[in-house]
Design an enzyme around this catalytic site. Structure first.
Site, PDB file in Angstrom:
ATOM      1  N   SER A 140       0.872  -1.188   0.000  1.00 52.33           N
ATOM      2  CA  SER A 140       0.000   0.000   0.000  1.00 52.33           C
ATOM      3  C   SER A 140       0.901   1.227   0.000  1.00 52.33           C
ATOM      4  O   SER A 140       1.053   1.918   0.990  1.00 52.33           O
ATOM      5  CB  SER A 140      -0.912  -0.013   1.223  1.00 52.33           C
ATOM      6  OG  SER A 140      -0.158   0.014   2.417  1.00 52.33           O
TER       7      SER A 140
ATOM      8  N   HIS B 112      -3.212  -6.134   2.917  1.00 46.72           N
ATOM      9  CA  HIS B 112      -2.268  -7.130   3.417  1.00 46.72           C
ATOM     10  C   HIS B 112      -2.900  -8.489   3.668  1.00 46.72           C
ATOM     11  O   HIS B 112      -2.273  -9.389   4.221  1.00 46.72           O
ATOM     12  CB  HIS B 112      -1.602  -6.631   4.714  1.00 46.72           C
ATOM     13  CG  HIS B 112      -0.699  -5.454   4.485  1.00 46.72           C
ATOM     14  ND1 HIS B 112      -0.133  -4.737   5.499  1.00 46.72           N
ATOM     15  CD2 HIS B 112      -0.270  -4.884   3.334  1.00 46.72           C
ATOM     16  CE1 HIS B 112       0.612  -3.760   4.989  1.00 46.72           C
ATOM     17  NE2 HIS B 112       0.535  -3.829   3.685  1.00 46.72           N
TER      18      HIS B 112
ATOM     19  N   GLU C 137      -4.118  -2.384   9.547  1.00 46.52           N
ATOM     20  CA  GLU C 137      -3.308  -2.858  10.681  1.00 46.52           C
ATOM     21  C   GLU C 137      -3.932  -2.518  12.029  1.00 46.52           C
ATOM     22  O   GLU C 137      -4.236  -1.359  12.311  1.00 46.52           O
ATOM     23  CB  GLU C 137      -1.909  -2.215  10.614  1.00 46.52           C
ATOM     24  CG  GLU C 137      -1.186  -2.546   9.322  1.00 46.52           C
ATOM     25  CD  GLU C 137       0.104  -1.766   9.135  1.00 46.52           C
ATOM     26  OE1 GLU C 137       0.686  -1.295  10.129  1.00 46.52           O
ATOM     27  OE2 GLU C 137       0.518  -1.629   7.971  1.00 46.52           O
TER      28      GLU C 137
ATOM     29  N   GLU D  47       2.017  -9.444   7.264  1.00 50.07           N
ATOM     30  CA  GLU D  47       2.887  -8.992   8.349  1.00 50.07           C
ATOM     31  C   GLU D  47       2.802  -9.898   9.581  1.00 50.07           C
ATOM     32  O   GLU D  47       3.242  -9.536  10.675  1.00 50.07           O
ATOM     33  CB  GLU D  47       2.582  -7.535   8.696  1.00 50.07           C
ATOM     34  CG  GLU D  47       2.861  -6.627   7.499  1.00 50.07           C
ATOM     35  CD  GLU D  47       2.779  -5.141   7.793  1.00 50.07           C
ATOM     36  OE1 GLU D  47       2.243  -4.773   8.849  1.00 50.07           O
ATOM     37  OE2 GLU D  47       3.248  -4.363   6.959  1.00 50.07           O
TER      38      GLU D  47
ATOM     39  N   ASP E 184      -3.313   1.424  11.854  1.00 47.37           N
ATOM     40  CA  ASP E 184      -2.993   1.987  10.537  1.00 47.37           C
ATOM     41  C   ASP E 184      -4.038   1.486   9.548  1.00 47.37           C
ATOM     42  O   ASP E 184      -3.880   0.427   8.945  1.00 47.37           O
ATOM     43  CB  ASP E 184      -1.598   1.567  10.068  1.00 47.37           C
ATOM     44  CG  ASP E 184      -1.307   2.099   8.661  1.00 47.37           C
ATOM     45  OD1 ASP E 184      -2.118   2.898   8.148  1.00 47.37           O
ATOM     46  OD2 ASP E 184      -0.280   1.716   8.069  1.00 47.37           O
TER      47      ASP E 184
ATOM     48  N   GLU F 239      -2.235   5.999  12.507  1.00 52.17           N
ATOM     49  CA  GLU F 239      -1.431   6.286  11.304  1.00 52.17           C
ATOM     50  C   GLU F 239      -2.336   6.262  10.084  1.00 52.17           C
ATOM     51  O   GLU F 239      -3.204   5.392   9.976  1.00 52.17           O
ATOM     52  CB  GLU F 239      -0.343   5.209  11.195  1.00 52.17           C
ATOM     53  CG  GLU F 239       0.483   5.270   9.918  1.00 52.17           C
ATOM     54  CD  GLU F 239       1.351   4.027   9.747  1.00 52.17           C
ATOM     55  OE1 GLU F 239       1.725   3.400  10.765  1.00 52.17           O
ATOM     56  OE2 GLU F 239       1.629   3.665   8.597  1.00 52.17           O
TER      57      GLU F 239
ATOM     58  N   ASP G  48       2.023   8.547   7.012  1.00 53.75           N
ATOM     59  CA  ASP G  48       2.845   7.594   6.253  1.00 53.75           C
ATOM     60  C   ASP G  48       2.769   7.940   4.770  1.00 53.75           C
ATOM     61  O   ASP G  48       3.637   8.645   4.248  1.00 53.75           O
ATOM     62  CB  ASP G  48       2.346   6.166   6.540  1.00 53.75           C
ATOM     63  CG  ASP G  48       2.969   5.114   5.643  1.00 53.75           C
ATOM     64  OD1 ASP G  48       3.967   5.414   4.975  1.00 53.75           O
ATOM     65  OD2 ASP G  48       2.460   3.960   5.601  1.00 53.75           O
TER      66      ASP G  48
ATOM     67  N   LYS H 215      10.246   5.090   6.713  1.00 51.52           N
ATOM     68  CA  LYS H 215      10.565   3.893   5.938  1.00 51.52           C
ATOM     69  C   LYS H 215      11.712   4.264   5.005  1.00 51.52           C
ATOM     70  O   LYS H 215      11.545   5.120   4.116  1.00 51.52           O
ATOM     71  CB  LYS H 215       9.360   3.482   5.085  1.00 51.52           C
ATOM     72  CG  LYS H 215       8.159   2.942   5.859  1.00 51.52           C
ATOM     73  CD  LYS H 215       6.955   2.850   4.927  1.00 51.52           C
ATOM     74  CE  LYS H 215       5.810   2.064   5.507  1.00 51.52           C
ATOM     75  NZ  LYS H 215       4.548   2.287   4.734  1.00 51.52           N
TER      76      LYS H 215
ATOM     77  N   HIS I  99       8.816  -1.226   9.195  1.00 53.63           N
ATOM     78  CA  HIS I  99       9.132  -2.221   8.162  1.00 53.63           C
ATOM     79  C   HIS I  99       8.247  -1.973   6.948  1.00 53.63           C
ATOM     80  O   HIS I  99       7.445  -1.040   6.936  1.00 53.63           O
ATOM     81  CB  HIS I  99       8.857  -3.637   8.714  1.00 53.63           C
ATOM     82  CG  HIS I  99       7.410  -3.855   9.092  1.00 53.63           C
ATOM     83  ND1 HIS I  99       6.845  -5.087   9.268  1.00 53.63           N
ATOM     84  CD2 HIS I  99       6.399  -2.965   9.326  1.00 53.63           C
ATOM     85  CE1 HIS I  99       5.575  -4.971   9.583  1.00 53.63           C
ATOM     86  NE2 HIS I  99       5.281  -3.688   9.628  1.00 53.63           N
TER      87      HIS I  99
ATOM     88  N   LYS J  13       7.179  -0.290  14.333  1.00 52.67           N
ATOM     89  CA  LYS J  13       6.284  -1.389  13.957  1.00 52.67           C
ATOM     90  C   LYS J  13       7.058  -2.294  13.013  1.00 52.67           C
ATOM     91  O   LYS J  13       7.668  -1.847  12.037  1.00 52.67           O
ATOM     92  CB  LYS J  13       4.980  -0.886  13.347  1.00 52.67           C
ATOM     93  CG  LYS J  13       5.078  -0.056  12.090  1.00 52.67           C
ATOM     94  CD  LYS J  13       3.673   0.170  11.515  1.00 52.67           C
ATOM     95  CE  LYS J  13       3.704   0.642  10.084  1.00 52.67           C
ATOM     96  NZ  LYS J  13       2.380   0.768   9.480  1.00 52.67           N
TER      97      LYS J  13
END
Ligand code: PGA
Ligand code: ZN
Length: 426
Positions: A41, A154, A163, A204, A241, A285, A312, A337, A365, A388
């Site tokens: 994403s 994900h 998330e 994840e 997130d 987030e 993000d 990131k 990550h 995270k």
């Protein structure tokens, strides 16, 4: 000490997609390697990950061009450069690339070299990477924000938000915090089994059950925290997130997997306010989409003094975009990131800018990861206080936790666990 050799090869990430590994050798024989992660994403303004597009290989996802760019263009240009001059090396690659978003050589090619160089320099200086990057004041162990339910892009379940993380903060040290998180993760598995849900995991390492609603994800997590013997809010809090850019279309939030509802920015902000009121959320987030700057402003005005609001997709670890966000009063924290911007130097520049303006940094990550543990060291190097890096399973996630356990041991009495203070305005 000078660089004598730089070589890249095509290896695989945690989704089985090709990625870049770089091995860099110094004149004294020291070698260091780095593997590059990859997102699903992604933010629109991220540095460009160069993929071959040859559908005969890995469905077009090969990285042979990026490999060739390291071996044929970058390697000869950096041979003989001083290894401890990271900035000089990174600027050289930026110049060689010559584009705004690293699309000529590929951010995956450039970042692989940049990280391998930092690791070689650390070895040459006889320092662990976190000390080399952060100096003697690098001593804060982060709260591990563990993504125990995976939705959105994900996983292939019907949970909209990407998330759902637990943050075990009431611990004396990192090792105990991880234990609390893992125990809650294992308890959640039992709860899901009892309710008849699938306990397969997403990208994840969080569970990816077909829950009835997003609320149910919050409820089962609350249940797991309590059943594991902890107090929600006091011992373990929740971070989210939702990756809201994935739901955004034509000025509204519409792409929900669970229903056909449409939400305005105002309705989205109200949703987050309700949840913050109802659940022990300490960090949100990407609660709004990257192109919804007005929505972001509204969200920050409503919740920015109560919890950590992390950007993000909207910031992409980019100092220029972050500056604009700071000017407009958007968010109070930035996700970090390395591969969104593409060099160690620029990542550190973004972090410095954030701190100077009283923003937090949340190190992260990617959903496509590798066994490379650089982000564990980076988190401690910049005393970010939280990171995270996935859930309680899958070795590409656990390798970062294991590295942090080691760093805590290395620091001994100097190590300080961040705890709840890590979160902005909580
Ligand atoms: P990504 O997801 O690595 O797929 O972009 C992580 C995130 O959105 O934070
Ligand atoms: Zn995100």
């Amino acid at each position: 000490m000078k660089i004598s050799k730089t070589e890249a090869m095509e290896v695989l990430d945690s989704r089985g997609n090709p990625t870049v590994e770089v091995e860099l050798t110094l004149e004294n024989g020291i070698t260091a390697n780095a593997l590059v992660p990859s997102g699903a994403s992604t933010g629109e303004k991220e540095a460009m990950e160069l993929r071959d597009g040859d559908i005969k290989r890995y469905g077009g996802k090969g990285v042979l061009k990026a490999i060739e760019n390291v071996n044929r263009i970058i390697a000869p240009a950096i041979q003989g450069l001083e290894i401890t001059e990271q900035k000089h090396l990174d600027l050289k690659m930026i110049e060689l690339d010559g584009t705004e978003n690293k699309s000529r050589l590929g951010a995956n090619a450039i970042l692989g070299v940049s990280i391998a160089a930092a690791k070689a320099a650390a070895q040459y200086c006889n320092l662990p990477l976190f000390k080399y990057l952060g100096g003697p004041s690098a001593n804060i162990l982060p709260v591990p924000c563990m993504n125990i339910i995976n939705g959105g892009k994900h996983s292939d379940n019907n949970v909209d938000f990407q998330e759902f993380m637990i943050a075990p903060h009431n611990a004396p040290n990192f090792q105990e915090a991880i234990r609390m998180g893992i125990e809650t993760f294992h308890t959640l598995k039992k709860i899901l089994i009892k309710k008849g849900y699938n306990t397969g995991v997403g990208d994840e390492g969080g569970f990816a059950p077909n829950l009835k609603s997003n609320e149910e994800a919050m409820e089962v997590i609350m249940e797991a925290i309590v059943q594991a013997g902890y107090k929600p809010g006091d011992d373990i809090s929740i971070c989210l997130d939702p990756a809201a850019s994935e739901m955004w279309e034509d000025g509204q939030y519409v792409n929900f997997k669970s229903d056909k509802s449409k939400r305005t920015s105002v309705a989205m902000v109200k949703h987050w306010c309700d949840w913050v009121h109802k659940y022990p959320i300490v960090l949100l987030e990407d609660g709004m989409a990257e192109n919804d700057w007005n929505g972001w402003k509204l969200l920050t005005d409503e919740l920015g003094d109560k919890i950590e609001i992390v950007g993000d997709d909207i910031f992409c670890t980019n100092p220029v975009i972050l500056s604009e966000g700071i000017k407009k009063g958007i968010a109070n924290s930035i996700l970090i990131k390395l591969n969104q911007i593409g060099t160690v130097t620029e990542t550190l520049e973004t972090i410095r800018l954030a701190y100077k303006n009283n923003y937090n940094c949340f190190v992260s990550h990617r959903s496509g990861e590798t066994e490379d543990t650089t982000i564990a060291d980076l988190t401690v190097a910049v005393n970010a206080g939280h990171l995270k890096t996935g859930s309680g399973c899958r070795s590409e996630r656990i390798s970062k936790f294991n590295r942090l356990i080691k760093i805590e041991k290395m620091l001994g009495k100097q190590a300080v666990f961040a705890g709840k203070n890590a979160f902005k305005n909580v």
